[in-house]
Design an enzyme around this catalytic site. Sequence first.
Site, PDB file in Angstrom:
ATOM      1  N   ARG A 182       0.823  -1.216   0.000  1.00 16.30           N
ATOM      2  CA  ARG A 182       0.000   0.000   0.000  1.00 16.30           C
ATOM      3  C   ARG A 182       0.858   1.268   0.000  1.00 16.30           C
ATOM      4  O   ARG A 182       0.397   2.352  -0.331  1.00 16.30           O
ATOM      5  CB  ARG A 182      -0.974  -0.014   1.182  1.00 16.30           C
ATOM      6  CG  ARG A 182      -2.013   1.074   1.110  1.00 16.30           C
ATOM      7  CD  ARG A 182      -3.223   0.930   2.046  1.00 16.30           C
ATOM      8  NE  ARG A 182      -3.134  -0.082   3.073  1.00 16.30           N
ATOM      9  CZ  ARG A 182      -2.554   0.082   4.268  1.00 16.30           C
ATOM     10  NH1 ARG A 182      -1.994   1.225   4.578  1.00 16.30           N
ATOM     11  NH2 ARG A 182      -2.547  -0.907   5.131  1.00 16.30           N
TER      12      ARG A 182
ATOM     13  N   TYR B  29     -17.349  18.367 -13.604  1.00 18.41           N
ATOM     14  CA  TYR B  29     -17.613  16.947 -13.744  1.00 18.41           C
ATOM     15  C   TYR B  29     -18.634  16.541 -12.662  1.00 18.41           C
ATOM     16  O   TYR B  29     -18.500  16.927 -11.496  1.00 18.41           O
ATOM     17  CB  TYR B  29     -16.306  16.171 -13.573  1.00 18.41           C
ATOM     18  CG  TYR B  29     -16.530  14.691 -13.549  1.00 18.41           C
ATOM     19  CD1 TYR B  29     -17.002  14.035 -14.673  1.00 18.41           C
ATOM     20  CD2 TYR B  29     -16.304  13.952 -12.401  1.00 18.41           C
ATOM     21  CE1 TYR B  29     -17.235  12.680 -14.654  1.00 18.41           C
ATOM     22  CE2 TYR B  29     -16.533  12.587 -12.375  1.00 18.41           C
ATOM     23  CZ  TYR B  29     -17.002  11.953 -13.498  1.00 18.41           C
ATOM     24  OH  TYR B  29     -17.238  10.615 -13.478  1.00 18.41           O
TER      25      TYR B  29
ATOM     26  N   ASP C  18      -8.367  20.653 -12.327  1.00 17.88           N
ATOM     27  CA  ASP C  18      -8.612  19.338 -12.921  1.00 17.88           C
ATOM     28  C   ASP C  18      -8.260  19.476 -14.404  1.00 17.88           C
ATOM     29  O   ASP C  18      -8.975  20.129 -15.161  1.00 17.88           O
ATOM     30  CB  ASP C  18     -10.082  18.940 -12.726  1.00 17.88           C
ATOM     31  CG  ASP C  18     -10.401  17.560 -13.301  1.00 17.88           C
ATOM     32  OD1 ASP C  18      -9.719  17.139 -14.258  1.00 17.88           O
ATOM     33  OD2 ASP C  18     -11.344  16.918 -12.802  1.00 17.88           O
TER      34      ASP C  18
ATOM     35  N   LYS D 259      -9.067   8.810 -18.712  1.00 18.59           N
ATOM     36  CA  LYS D 259      -9.429   9.436 -19.982  1.00 18.59           C
ATOM     37  C   LYS D 259      -8.218   9.469 -20.916  1.00 18.59           C
ATOM     38  O   LYS D 259      -7.764   8.431 -21.340  1.00 18.59           O
ATOM     39  CB  LYS D 259     -10.026  10.820 -19.698  1.00 18.59           C
ATOM     40  CG  LYS D 259     -11.049  10.844 -18.537  1.00 18.59           C
ATOM     41  CD  LYS D 259     -12.342  10.136 -18.857  1.00 18.59           C
ATOM     42  CE  LYS D 259     -13.235   9.911 -17.650  1.00 18.59           C
ATOM     43  NZ  LYS D 259     -13.531  11.077 -16.832  1.00 18.59           N
TER      44      LYS D 259
HETATM   45  C1  PLP Z   1     -14.048  11.270 -15.493  1.00 13.27           C
HETATM   46  C2  PLP Z   1     -13.627  12.503 -14.790  1.00 13.27           C
HETATM   47  C3  PLP Z   1     -13.316  12.492 -13.428  1.00 13.27           C
HETATM   48  C4  PLP Z   1     -13.448  11.231 -12.574  1.00 13.27           C
HETATM   49  O1  PLP Z   1     -12.520  10.265 -12.943  1.00 13.27           O
HETATM   50  P1  PLP Z   1     -12.800   8.668 -12.736  1.00 13.27           P
HETATM   51  O2  PLP Z   1     -11.532   8.087 -13.252  1.00 13.27           O
HETATM   52  O3  PLP Z   1     -14.003   8.331 -13.536  1.00 13.27           O
HETATM   53  O4  PLP Z   1     -13.013   8.448 -11.293  1.00 13.27           O
HETATM   54  C5  PLP Z   1     -12.890  13.679 -12.852  1.00 13.27           C
HETATM   55  N1  PLP Z   1     -12.786  14.822 -13.564  1.00 13.27           N
HETATM   56  C6  PLP Z   1     -13.096  14.876 -14.880  1.00 13.27           C
HETATM   57  C7  PLP Z   1     -12.977  16.169 -15.613  1.00 13.27           C
HETATM   58  C8  PLP Z   1     -13.528  13.729 -15.534  1.00 13.27           C
HETATM   59  O5  PLP Z   1     -13.846  13.790 -16.837  1.00 13.27           O
END
Ligand code: PLP
Length: 355
Positions: free
Chosen positions: A45, A96, A167, A192
């Site tokens: 961990r 998001y 983000d 993504k």
């Molecule tokens: C998809 C997404 C998230 C969350 O990510 P996960 O990997 O699905 O937990 C956070 N911020 C943005 C802008 C996203 O598109």
Amino acid sequence: MTEDLRPATVAVTAGRPPHEPDQPLNAPITMAATYVAGGDLEYGRYGNPTWTALEDVLGALEGGRCLTFASGLAAVATVLDLVAQGGIVVAPAHSYTGTLLQLADLEARGRIQARLVDITDTEAVAAACDDAALVWFESPTNPALELADIPAIAAAAHEAGAVVVVDNTFATPLLQRPLEMGADIVVHSATKYLAGHSDVQMGAIMTNDDQVYGVLKGRRDLLGAIPGTFEAWLTLRGVRTLHLRVERAQANAADLAERLAAHPAIGEVRYPGFGGIVSIVLAEGAMAADLLCRKTRLWIHATSLGGVESTLERRRRWKAEPATIPDGLVRLSVGIEDVEDLWRDLATALDDLVG
Ligand SMILES: *Cc1c(COP(=O)(O)O)cnc(C)c1O
């Protein structure tokens, strides 16, 4: 060493074993729940060489130190946990949905106070920074594709004594490097573009502040939202082609945005001028938008974004999507296929709607 290299070279070369006889070219998948005592790792961990290889690349790309997490939302939750009891968090009203749900949940439990703002209104955001503990933003926002003035908002937030978090999932570090624009922390859903093949969930945090890094690492050690080792390896493999994928997706998106704007079924096209996401608002609203998602054959009706394959969805089909997002808005995640095939598929479906 990586400081002198351009991003495409960093994506390919960082995080590899040393160039020595019989070393593999790629970081191996180290499956380990524990390590022989007496070293730095000790337990699964607390660290893993495959995570470290991935973190070296992602950190070098964003210009900071990186920690990876089990998902983007695990990274988001870990950063929001920096806010002291009752602290004020400023965030875009169009963010998001998972982030908005976390903010609402924390607020409902009295953990934080959320101040949702129009992130394009720099003056209003600056005013909202008063007494804030943390200023969060996305730029471009999901799925409205609004742009924030990152340096101006970061300056206003710092003046108020707040931590600045961006983000950067939509832009990727190839198109925007928020740490150089004044952000203290960058968050990614590596699910993504970074991983890029719609087959892993992964999150990442980058920062240049050693104290913040230490706190976040401590939270990951303790809360255990650690990435899977195979997932880290898959993400690392994906990052090797990040620059090629982003370049092609962006070229396709810019081309499609222009063609879409001329189609009579479309009321509005939103494209911020960079990146691979295009949002369109169907002139005839939600029903037309749902029909479009059913009629395409190449474009896959699916949520999420940033994969090699093109996907689309009507965002308001999700209950958590803010009511200020148009009902007929379809978010297109443009992939790396041939743009002529993508256009023909979309145009055929759109022609059907007006015909
Ligand atoms: C998809 C997404 C998230 C969350 O990510 P996960 O990997 O699905 O937990 C956070 N911020 C943005 C802008 C996203 O598109």
